[in-house]
Write a protein that holds these residues in place. Structure first.
Motif, mmCIF file in Angstrom:
data_model
loop_
_atom_site.group_PDB
_atom_site.id
_atom_site.type_symbol
_atom_site.label_atom_id
_atom_site.label_comp_id
_atom_site.label_asym_id
_atom_site.label_seq_id
_atom_site.Cartn_x
_atom_site.Cartn_y
_atom_site.Cartn_z
ATOM 1 N N THR A 1 45.510 34.671 41.899
ATOM 2 C CA THR A 1 46.744 35.224 41.563
ATOM 3 C C THR A 1 46.253 36.675 41.026
ATOM 4 O O THR A 1 45.425 36.786 40.343
ATOM 5 C CB THR A 1 47.771 34.450 40.333
ATOM 6 N N PRO A 2 47.481 37.676 41.041
ATOM 7 C CA PRO A 2 47.190 39.135 40.380
ATOM 8 C C PRO A 2 46.666 39.045 39.148
ATOM 9 O O PRO A 2 45.944 39.735 38.598
ATOM 10 C CB PRO A 2 48.245 39.756 40.866
ATOM 11 N N SER A 3 47.330 38.245 38.228
ATOM 12 C CA SER A 3 47.104 38.073 36.926
ATOM 13 C C SER A 3 45.831 37.400 36.434
ATOM 14 O O SER A 3 45.316 37.504 35.315
ATOM 15 C CB SER A 3 48.347 37.398 36.027
ATOM 16 N N ASN A 4 45.157 36.621 37.591
ATOM 17 C CA ASN A 4 43.879 36.155 37.170
ATOM 18 C C ASN A 4 42.852 36.826 37.109
ATOM 19 O O ASN A 4 41.877 36.719 38.111
ATOM 20 C CB ASN A 4 43.856 34.849 37.812
ATOM 21 N N LYS A 5 42.575 37.910 36.361
ATOM 22 C CA LYS A 5 41.617 38.882 36.247
ATOM 23 C C LYS A 5 40.169 38.171 35.912
ATOM 24 O O LYS A 5 39.299 38.623 36.809
ATOM 25 C CB LYS A 5 41.890 40.017 35.399
ATOM 26 N N ALA A 6 39.971 37.292 35.201
ATOM 27 C CA ALA A 6 38.681 36.663 35.018
ATOM 28 C C ALA A 6 38.180 36.093 36.335
ATOM 29 O O ALA A 6 37.020 36.431 36.798
ATOM 30 C CB ALA A 6 38.968 35.674 33.905
ATOM 31 N N SER A 7 39.043 35.069 37.095
ATOM 32 C CA SER A 7 38.458 34.856 38.220
ATOM 33 C C SER A 7 38.179 35.929 39.482
ATOM 34 O O SER A 7 37.234 35.526 39.918
ATOM 35 C CB SER A 7 39.582 33.844 38.899
ATOM 36 N N LEU A 8 38.852 36.927 39.647
ATOM 37 C CA LEU A 8 38.740 37.852 40.298
ATOM 38 C C LEU A 8 37.413 38.502 39.931
ATOM 39 O O LEU A 8 36.581 38.801 40.847
ATOM 40 C CB LEU A 8 39.931 38.919 40.447
ATOM 41 N N LYS A 9 37.026 38.836 38.894
ATOM 42 C CA LYS A 9 35.772 39.312 38.468
ATOM 43 C C LYS A 9 34.502 38.512 38.688
ATOM 44 O O LYS A 9 33.869 38.948 39.076
ATOM 45 C CB LYS A 9 35.979 39.981 36.898
ATOM 46 N N PHE A 10 34.950 37.209 38.251
ATOM 47 C CA PHE A 10 33.872 36.219 38.506
ATOM 48 C C PHE A 10 33.522 36.394 39.982
ATOM 49 O O PHE A 10 32.386 36.362 40.361
ATOM 50 C CB PHE A 10 34.371 34.868 38.235
ATOM 51 N N LEU A 11 34.218 36.057 40.855
ATOM 52 C CA LEU A 11 34.168 36.154 42.472
ATOM 53 C C LEU A 11 33.430 37.360 42.636
ATOM 54 O O LEU A 11 32.669 37.410 43.694
ATOM 55 C CB LEU A 11 35.483 35.912 43.188
ATOM 56 N N GLN A 12 34.043 38.439 42.395
ATOM 57 C CA GLN A 12 33.255 39.873 42.797
ATOM 58 C C GLN A 12 32.006 40.070 42.316
ATOM 59 O O GLN A 12 30.873 40.239 43.042
ATOM 60 C CB GLN A 12 34.041 41.010 42.102
ATOM 61 N N ASN A 13 31.714 39.452 41.350
ATOM 62 C CA ASN A 13 30.379 39.362 40.687
ATOM 63 C C ASN A 13 29.238 38.354 41.447
ATOM 64 O O ASN A 13 28.026 38.668 41.696
ATOM 65 C CB ASN A 13 30.224 38.904 39.276
ATOM 66 N N PHE A 14 30.141 37.202 41.817
ATOM 67 C CA PHE A 14 29.217 36.432 42.574
ATOM 68 C C PHE A 14 28.810 36.746 43.747
ATOM 69 O O PHE A 14 27.643 36.824 44.311
ATOM 70 C CB PHE A 14 30.094 34.945 42.783
ATOM 71 N N ALA A 15 29.728 37.681 44.489
ATOM 72 C CA ALA A 15 29.564 38.037 46.053
ATOM 73 C C ALA A 15 28.311 39.012 45.851
ATOM 74 O O ALA A 15 27.576 39.147 46.466
ATOM 75 C CB ALA A 15 30.982 38.914 46.410
ATOM 76 N N SER A 16 28.425 40.120 44.749
ATOM 77 C CA SER A 16 27.470 41.015 44.380
ATOM 78 C C SER A 16 26.186 40.339 44.127
ATOM 79 O O SER A 16 24.942 40.787 44.694
ATOM 80 C CB SER A 16 27.819 41.842 43.390
ATOM 81 N N GLN A 17 26.084 39.255 43.364
ATOM 82 C CA GLN A 17 24.784 38.738 42.994
ATOM 83 C C GLN A 17 24.107 38.022 44.289
ATOM 84 O O GLN A 17 23.015 38.130 44.349
ATOM 85 C CB GLN A 17 24.897 37.461 42.134
ATOM 86 N N LEU A 18 25.022 37.705 45.385
ATOM 87 C CA LEU A 18 24.347 37.030 46.657
ATOM 88 C C LEU A 18 24.368 38.002 47.747
ATOM 89 O O LEU A 18 24.015 37.932 48.796
ATOM 90 C CB LEU A 18 25.281 36.072 47.264
#
Length: 167
Positions: free
Chosen positions: A111-128
């Motif tokens: 959801t748009p308000s779930n900034k923590a999950s969005l940031k986690f997924l962005q970081n996860f993609a970046s790390q891989l």
């Protein structure tokens, strides 16, 4: 703190998982029966994190018949006391490692308000070193006006040979 074990969930874990998810807002509350089914039918694509015999993390996922190359992560929850210690990342990596070699993508909705999950997924993609895309999926008209829209996050392709190196 004792070591954390990552493993497939058992049906006997369903009550602890249900309690963990219900204490993790903004995750949707679901019936206990759903978690029994996840532990029974989808144990190969779900993961629990356990510390001192207590469930402190849970990831539910599945391989959709529509996208057999994709692990869809439906929910991920980590106990407040254990947040920001890399447990969510390990849950996803463990779930991926339990899938067939043909699975090269991870999808989730946020959801748009779930900034923590969005940031986690962005970081996860970046790390891989994997591509990250976000696109609208379900509107409030579909989900109901008491639910925010859900955007589809797609990560990949993921080189599974890198999972051992990044874990």
């Amino acid at each position: 703190m004792s070591s954390i074990i990552f493993r497939e969930p058992l049906v006997s874990d369903a009550d602890s998982i249900w309690n963990l998810v219900n204490s993790n807002k903004p995750l949707d509350e679901n019936s206990k029966y759903l978690y029994v089914l996840l532990c029974h039918q989808f144990s190969k694509t779900c993961v629990v994190a356990e510390s001192d015999s207590k469930i402190i993390g849970f990831l539910s996922g599945f391989i959709s018949p529509k996208n057999p190359d994709t692990l869809f992560v439906w929910q991920a929850a980590v106990d407040d006391e254990f947040r920001n210690k890399g447990i969510a990342k390990e849950l996803v990596l463990k779930a991926l490692s339990q899938t067939d070699p043909t699975v090269q993508f991870v999808e989730a909705t946020v959801t748009p308000s779930n900034k923590a999950s969005l940031k986690f997924l962005q970081n996860f993609a970046s790390q891989l070193d994997a591509d990250f895309t976000k696109s609208p999926l379900f509107s409030t008209e579909i989900l109901g006006h008491n639910h925010e829209p859900e955007d589809l996050i797609r990560i990949g392709p993921i080189q599974k040979s890198l999972l051992e190196v990044t874990a």
